[in-house]
Every structure is written in structure tokens, then in C-alpha cells.
Design an enzyme around this catalytic site. Structure first.
Site, mmCIF file in Angstrom:
data_model
loop_
_atom_site.group_PDB
_atom_site.id
_atom_site.type_symbol
_atom_site.label_atom_id
_atom_site.label_comp_id
_atom_site.label_asym_id
_atom_site.label_seq_id
_atom_site.Cartn_x
_atom_site.Cartn_y
_atom_site.Cartn_z
ATOM 1 N N LYS A 208 -16.563 -11.627 40.260
ATOM 2 C CA LYS A 208 -15.479 -11.126 41.102
ATOM 3 C C LYS A 208 -14.185 -11.198 40.306
ATOM 4 C CE LYS A 208 -13.044 -11.798 45.435
ATOM 5 N NZ LYS A 208 -13.085 -12.405 46.755
ATOM 6 N N LYS A 263 -17.743 -7.055 41.610
ATOM 7 C CA LYS A 263 -16.666 -6.618 42.498
ATOM 8 C C LYS A 263 -15.360 -6.586 41.733
ATOM 9 C CE LYS A 263 -14.292 -8.336 46.559
ATOM 10 N NZ LYS A 263 -14.215 -9.406 47.528
#
Ligand code: PBG
Length: 340
Positions: A208, A263
Site C-alpha cells: 500500500k 494499492k
């Protein structure tokens, strides 16, 4: 130089005319390498307290914050369309935000009540929960803060374990830590095993990034104002890095993650491809709020064909190696796939 040098088996032009196979629909279909199906969709939801609440999110046209009653209706619709799973993001009231973030593991909290309601009403629909402290912290960060403003790692992990256990107790099928603390997957896995939750899956947001593409999400959950100019770079990944993501994924897998997520999505497909080639485990991408907002804004202007571009985007995720995509477009995509 001929193509033979590269591939060894193909004739040179005109023996090799790639356009022959592209000439007709039947031969294009026969050589289609990738397919995108409803099995690859995960629908996110923003949930709020109250009854009969449906609040529009201006920077995410088409996305509403829903009270649990509307969540159940909408989840039934996406379940009927064949979407395998949904993910919940609670939008908490200010009274649920404290420095110790204890609201995160309140058995009567919004997320926990929503999980129980969903599992009672639609037991076959996979329920994924977000494990992170940002909805419960007054400053909007994903962890506990010390006096100097640093997000503390090990203290946060203890809190995340309690949060993940409370989700599993409520019936969550999958817990998805999105906080990027070190060691949280191992700690959560150990606690789940000890607490008789050995079937609870962990979807780790392993890679992330500290991204600017999360802006509209922070509007939706009301964290934008709390965060102000403060950044998450002391725990989320630097967008300049790719090796570091491989290191994070390896650690999370070793600690017991069942699935990993990259992400944001589209701007990070190189990370997806590298992760799939390196680890060969279930790998998902999060097509995040900023990506969604860009699509919606251009579509609203009439500058792009929304359906065509969204379906092409889903195929890009598939081609890069994603097994599933978390996307605000899930219900639309499932509807389009059904009518195709
Ligand atoms: C926070 C969280 C964020 C998103 C999902 N979980 C925002 C952040 O890290 O600040 C972003 C998702 C999106 O932009 O759609 N735990």
C-alpha cells in the site's frame, strides 16, 4: 532482423501476417488470452449510523454512504449479480474517535453490527473488513500516535489485533489490514488461531503506497480535514519504490497472509505483475477512489465512454495478473457483464 530471432517459431512476413487472426470476430475470440468475470469483483461500501440514510459523496459520483438497512439491500443486489464479496468502511461519528482508538474493537460498533447483519441475511456473500485505526483516531492516521506525532508500530499492532478479533467474532470471513504496520499479519494470525478463528482469511494490503489517489476516500470517510497536510509516508510505501513492495509482500506471506493486495491499482500494475511472477499467490488490486473519481469526472463531461473504459480497465487488471479487483465500479461491471 526477422521475427524468428525473437520467437524462433514464426515465419517472417508475409508468412506471418498477425492481422489474419484479427480479421474476424471468431478468430479474435479463439485467441483471447484473458477473460474478466464477475468472480473477480469485490464491492466496497461506506457505512454510516442511523436508519434510511443515503448520503452522496460529492467527489465520488454514484457512491453513497449507506446506513445498515440500505447496505443490506445493496449487498443483496450485488450478491444476486454474482459478486463474491464486499468490503466495509465505517464512517464513524466523532464520539467514536479517541486517542486509544478503542471504538475499533467495540462489539457494538458500526462495523461489527454491519457484519452481523450481513452474515445473518446473506450468509454466502463474503464479508471483508478493513483493519486500520483511521476511522477511530481523532487525527485520521491508521495507528496510535505518540507525543511527537509519530505513528507507533507495536502499540498499534496490539490494537489492530483486538480490532481484527472483534471482526472475526462478529462473523467476518476475511480481515484486511490496510495499516502498513510491521508485524501485524503475524500477530493477527496468531490471535485468530488462538481464538478458534482458524478459517478467517487474511487479505493483506501488503503493498500500500503513500498515494495522492486516496483523496476522495478521505472525503467519504471524513478523514481529509483531520489529516490536513499530514502524510502517511512514515508507514505507507514510497511511490518511487518497487523492491520495497516485494519485501513487504514476502514478509506478510511468511507471517500468514492468504491473499495480498496492491494499492492503488492502475498506476501500480508493474507492482502487480512483479508480485504475481515472484510469489504466485492470490493477488488483488484496489482500484482506488481517485482513479474512480477521474473516470467519473471525464464520463460526466462526455469526454470518455464510461462503460468501455471501465471494462478495458478491468481487463488491464486481469492482464497484469490480478485474481480480483476491489473497485467502486463492481456493481456496474457485474451488471454490464450480465447483459453482454
Ligand atoms: C485507510 C484506507 C484508505 C483507503 C482504504 N483504507 C485511505 C488512506 O490510507 O488514507 C483508500 C481507498 C481509496 O482511496 O479508495 N485505512
Amino acid at each position: 532482423m526477422s521475427n524468428n530471432a525473437a520467437y524462433g517459431i514464426r515465419a517472417a512476413f508475409p508468412g506471418n501476417r498477425p492481422r489474419r487472426m484479427r480479421r474476424d470476430a471468431f478468430s479474435r475470440r479463439l485467441m483471447q488470452e484473458h477473460h474478466f468475470t464477475v468472480d473477480m469483483l469485490i464491492q466496497p461500501y461506506f457505512i454510516v449510523e442511523g436508519q434510511n440514510q443515503r448520503q452522496a459523496v460529492p467527489s465520488m459520483p454514484g457512491v453513497d454512504r449507506l446506513s445498515i438497512d440500505h447496505l443490506l439491500e445493496s449487498a443483496a443486489t450485488v450478491h444476486a449479480l454474482g459478486v463474491p464479496a464486499i468490503v466495509l468502511f465505517p464512517v464513524t461519528e466523532d464520539t467514536a474517535k479517541t486517542d486509544d482508538c478503542r471504538g475499533a474493537w467495540d462489539p457494538e460498533g458500526l462495523a461489527q453490527r454491519a457484519i452481523r447483519a450481513l452474515k445473518a441475511q446473506i450468509p454466502e456473500l463474503g464479508v471483508i473488513t478493513d483493519v486500520a485505526l483511521d476511522p477511530y483516531s481523532p487525527h485520521g492516521h491508521d495507528g496510535l500516535m505518540n507525543e511527537s506525532g509519530y505513528i507507533m508500530n507495536d502499540e498499534t499492532v496490539d490494537a489492530l489485533v483486538r480490532q481484527a478479533l472483534s471482526h472475526a467474532d462478529a462473523g467476518a470471513d476475511v480481515v484486511a489490514p490496510s495499516d502498513m504496520m510491521d508485524g501485524r499479519i503475524g500477530a493477527i494470525r496468531e490471535a485468530l488461531e488462538a481464538g478458534e478463528h482458524r478459517h478467517t482469511r487474511i487479505l493483506s494490503y501488503a503493498a500500500k503506497y503513500a498515494s495522492s489517489f486516496y483523496g476522495p476516500f478521505r472525503d467519504a470517510v471524513g478523514a481529509a480535514a483531520a489529516l490536513g497536510k499530514s502524510s502517511k509516508s512514515s508507514y505507507q510505501l514510497d511511490p518511487c519504490n518497487s523492491n520495497e513492495a516485494m519485501h513487504e509482500i514476502a514478509a506478510d506471506l511468511q507471517e500468514g497472509a492468504d491473499m495480498i493486495m496492491v494499492k492503488p491499482g492502475l498506476p501500480y500494475l508493474d507492482i502487480v505483475r512483479r508480485a504475481v511472477d515472484t510469489f504466485a499467490v492470490p493477488t488483488y488490486a484496489y482500484h482506488v477512489s481517485g482513479e474512480y473519481a477521474m473516470l467519473k469526472a471525464a464520463a460526466a463531461q462526455g469526454w470518455i465512454d464510461e462503460k468501455a473504459i471501465v471494462l478495458e480497465t478491468m481487463m488491464a487488471f486481469r492482464r497484469a495478473g490480478c485474481d480480483a479487483v476491489l473497485t467502486y465500479c463492481a456493481e456496474d461491471v457485474a451488471t454490464w457483464l450480465k447483459s453482454a
